[in-house]
Design an enzyme around this catalytic site. Sequence first.
Site, PDB file in Angstrom:
ATOM      1  N   ASP A 230       0.801  -1.225   0.000  1.00  0.00           N
ATOM      2  CA  ASP A 230       0.000   0.000   0.000  1.00  0.00           C
ATOM      3  C   ASP A 230       0.829   1.267   0.000  1.00  0.00           C
ATOM      4  O   ASP A 230       0.332   2.342  -0.320  1.00  0.00           O
ATOM      5  CB  ASP A 230      -0.831   0.040   1.300  1.00  0.00           C
ATOM      6  CG  ASP A 230      -2.142  -0.684   1.171  1.00  0.00           C
ATOM      7  OD1 ASP A 230      -2.672  -0.756   0.058  1.00  0.00           O
ATOM      8  OD2 ASP A 230      -2.626  -1.181   2.205  1.00  0.00           O
TER       9      ASP A 230
HETATM   10  C1  BGC Z   1       0.069   0.102   5.586  1.00  0.00           C
HETATM   11  C2  BGC Z   1       0.125   1.353   6.369  1.00  0.00           C
HETATM   12  C3  BGC Z   1      -0.453   2.479   5.574  1.00  0.00           C
HETATM   13  C4  BGC Z   1      -1.831   2.104   5.183  1.00  0.00           C
HETATM   14  C5  BGC Z   1      -2.580   3.134   4.473  1.00  0.00           C
HETATM   15  C6  BGC Z   1      -1.328  -0.137   5.187  1.00  0.00           C
HETATM   16  O1  BGC Z   1      -1.488  -1.240   4.456  1.00  0.00           O
HETATM   17  O2  BGC Z   1       0.588  -0.968   6.311  1.00  0.00           O
HETATM   18  O3  BGC Z   1       1.390   1.628   6.783  1.00  0.00           O
HETATM   19  O4  BGC Z   1      -0.438   3.663   6.298  1.00  0.00           O
HETATM   20  O5  BGC Z   1      -1.816   0.935   4.454  1.00  0.00           O
HETATM   21  O6  BGC Z   1      -3.917   2.974   4.847  1.00  0.00           O
HETATM   22  O1  IFM Z   2      -1.195  -5.372   1.509  1.00  0.00           O
HETATM   23  C1  IFM Z   2      -1.376  -4.513   2.577  1.00  0.00           C
HETATM   24  C2  IFM Z   2      -2.663  -4.859   3.237  1.00  0.00           C
HETATM   25  O2  IFM Z   2      -3.749  -4.718   2.369  1.00  0.00           O
HETATM   26  C3  IFM Z   2      -2.886  -4.053   4.483  1.00  0.00           C
HETATM   27  N1  IFM Z   2      -1.785  -4.161   5.356  1.00  0.00           N
HETATM   28  C4  IFM Z   2      -0.481  -3.857   4.803  1.00  0.00           C
HETATM   29  C5  IFM Z   2      -0.203  -4.595   3.519  1.00  0.00           C
HETATM   30  C6  IFM Z   2       1.088  -4.075   2.891  1.00  0.00           C
HETATM   31  O3  IFM Z   2       1.040  -2.718   2.653  1.00  0.00           O
END
Ligand code: BGC
Ligand code: IFM
Length: 809
Positions: free
Chosen positions: A481
């Site tokens: 993400d």
């Molecule tokens: C990540 C976070 C990031 C978020 C955004 C997650 O999947 O682990 O670090 O801030 O996505 O919503």
């Molecule tokens: O792939 C994502 C997931 O959707 C939410 N937690 C963090 C992961 C890596 O960014």
Amino acid sequence: MKYGFFDDQRCEYVITTPETPLPWINYLGCKDFFTLISNTCGGYSFYKDAKLLRLTRYRYNNVPYDNNGQYFYIKDGSSIWNPGWQPSQTRLDSYECRHGLGYSRFTGSLNQAKAEVLTFVPLNDTCQVTSLTLTNESGETKNLSLFSYVEWCLWNADDDMKNFQRNLSTGELEIEGSTIYHKTEYRERRNHYALYSVNTPVDGFDTSRDAFLGTYGSPAAPVVVKEGKASNSEAHGWSPIASHQINVSLAPGESRSYIFVLGYVENEEEEKWEAPGIINKTKAHQLLSRYQSDEAVEKAFTELTDYWQELLSGYQVSSDCEEVNRMVNIWNQYQCMVTFNMSRSASYYESGIGRGMGFRDSCQDLLGFVHLIPERARERILDIASAQFGDGSTYHQYQPLTKKGNADIGGGFNDDPLWLIAGTSAYIKETGDTSILSEVVTFDDGGEGTLFEHLTRSFEFTVTHKGPHGLPLIGRADWNDCLNLNCFSAQPGESFQTFGPSEGPVAESVFIGGMFVKYGEEYAQLAELQGLTDIAESARREVSSMYDTLLDAGWDGDWFLRAYDAYSQKVGSSECEEGQIFIEPQGFCVLAGVGIKEGKAQRALDSVKERLDTKYGIMLLQPAFSRYHLELGEITSYPPGYKENAGIFCHNNPWISIAEAVIGRGERAFEVYRKTCPAFLQDISEIHRTEPYCYSQMIAGRDAATHGEAKNSWLTGTAAWTFVNISQYILGIQPSLTGLCIDPCVPGDFGDFTITRRFRGAVYHIEVKNPNHLEKGVSSLLVDGEKVDGNVVPFVEGKKEYHVTAVMG
Ligand code: BGC
Ligand code: IFM
């Protein structure tokens, strides 16, 4: 250092001190009513949706830590204590918390008074039942007062934290004997109420928080408990609570039990009122009547434990490795149920008001859940598919209650569509139920199509969204993400959520390329299964061309590149200053089979070992980003070693382990499995800090000051992927379209093992023998004494039991 131990016989983790490094929690509830409960009785309850239908208040980010829960106070002379230690924090003479499957037990004692609490959500009711037993272990009569306490949330947990000018005037309750009804907003927008009841006459009650705690008081020492006298307060607005007072005199050795029920009730419009302002309580009375006696509670509890035994019996291993047995047989499967139910919505690190069900998350959660309750997986797949748009792209999240896509977050994560193929294919391999492909599901922006049509649009989305190198466009981000390669015009603080005006859509993802090879092939197989050979063939042509592109534009020399940014610069290359190698494409390309015959897969995994490995697991990238890069986005916003910036992201460690198993290196596959597996880490809980019975999202990487410290336990795709890894790749029992395939990949000294696996209505008793201490390969397969060619146990319709012996060789 340990803070407890596993009781495998009872499928419990036993915590022996309340002062664990972090709250160690459990989840009560399997379907609609849920409670999060910590080892000190903190937590909260909700019905279906942690944001919209929150029953009780919890204070995230508060002090002292883990503040608010379903508490019981015992007043014994001048001492006030809680069986779970919080919130009074009175030092107890003895304390124990046992987290089990869908229940928790607490035992606390002080001055020879003992309290035993058993709490669970019954299988088929929308309530939490708590039985509390007080025992006088002294030689003299004890006069105790017991006070219960819950603080109501005004339903919408988001609004509850913000809209005080309104909310401080809406609270309403009704009291009927020993039952306190919470009916805030019932007169207007709601058709439901909550209740908190006890099965004995009470000596008093309180429903106003200020009256119970004292206006400037705290749950640590409520004024009512200190005085030993409930004030019979009735809340009008402000902060409604429910508290019962029960006075009890216990002779030496005597015990008394009480049953508390925290419930949720929904009425139809026409059955809302008994009289103006008085709610119709018929359903509440029916609910409460089911939990009036210890026998009734015992029966409901036995139903719950039987239910879990039955569920878990679908996959049971017996090996020489105790940690593997307990994770596979109990805790990993249990966490898969929790992630299936919660997606990324409610944990001690997800507030329940931020995220709903993640599209990619829920699809991946299915991979570890589908064998448990395939019917629920089927339902979920169809729900998820309805968050897809007509062009094949998808909403990134949807709300569990409404099942509507979350428009605040929107879509644009270009890996999302392919995960739908992953979930559907896993379901069909598990069940053989191809009818799901013909189910008609709407697209979020209009129109409808069969599920197979949805999968086709997922597949085509990648085919039609490629960048200058022929690799899939990444969009806002892929699995990672925080890798926001098109956000170079975002302002500081806007991060990945913001599309800048000059955003160029050209950034490409090697990772999505790997996904496309894996799930594109699975899509082709599903097409073939329906006799759509032309579609299967043309899909395979696309897959094969992506395969070539990955080995060409996607290859850096010793590993797979991660991406090309919006300026077509390489990301995850030895040419980069930082972030030279990333874990995701090494895992996913290799597990998809890319580069194995060319020898590149092995090289990529060797590079992972050389550059990313640590004693606590494999880091996401190296070298960590030491400064913020606008062209890379949120990933560079984290300090080195944390989260996506070179943390050990547990989720993609199993991809490497699977990849190692795919190329036959069992020793290494198991080493990778072991490093992040919580059961192996219980002796270093003071470093690891999160629960030793469930996976966390992340462990701080080598660059971090707190290397080895885990964060964000419970809600992570790690649960599903690790279960896939250990059950299908290491132990090697793989559901396939044609039957159960036996393909173990283990360390040479792992020893023989047996597995019981439920599959398509039959039970398979599988014995794996490894006389020559090999890492991979099955040289002979016997099914009910008959030799079978290959390593797939042929599926025979109607046959209920299979005895399988596989010899590695
Ligand atoms: C990540 C976070 C990031 C978020 C955004 C997650 O999947 O682990 O670090 O801030 O996505 O919503
Ligand atoms: O792939 C994502 C997931 O959707 C939410 N937690 C963090 C992961 C890596 O960014």
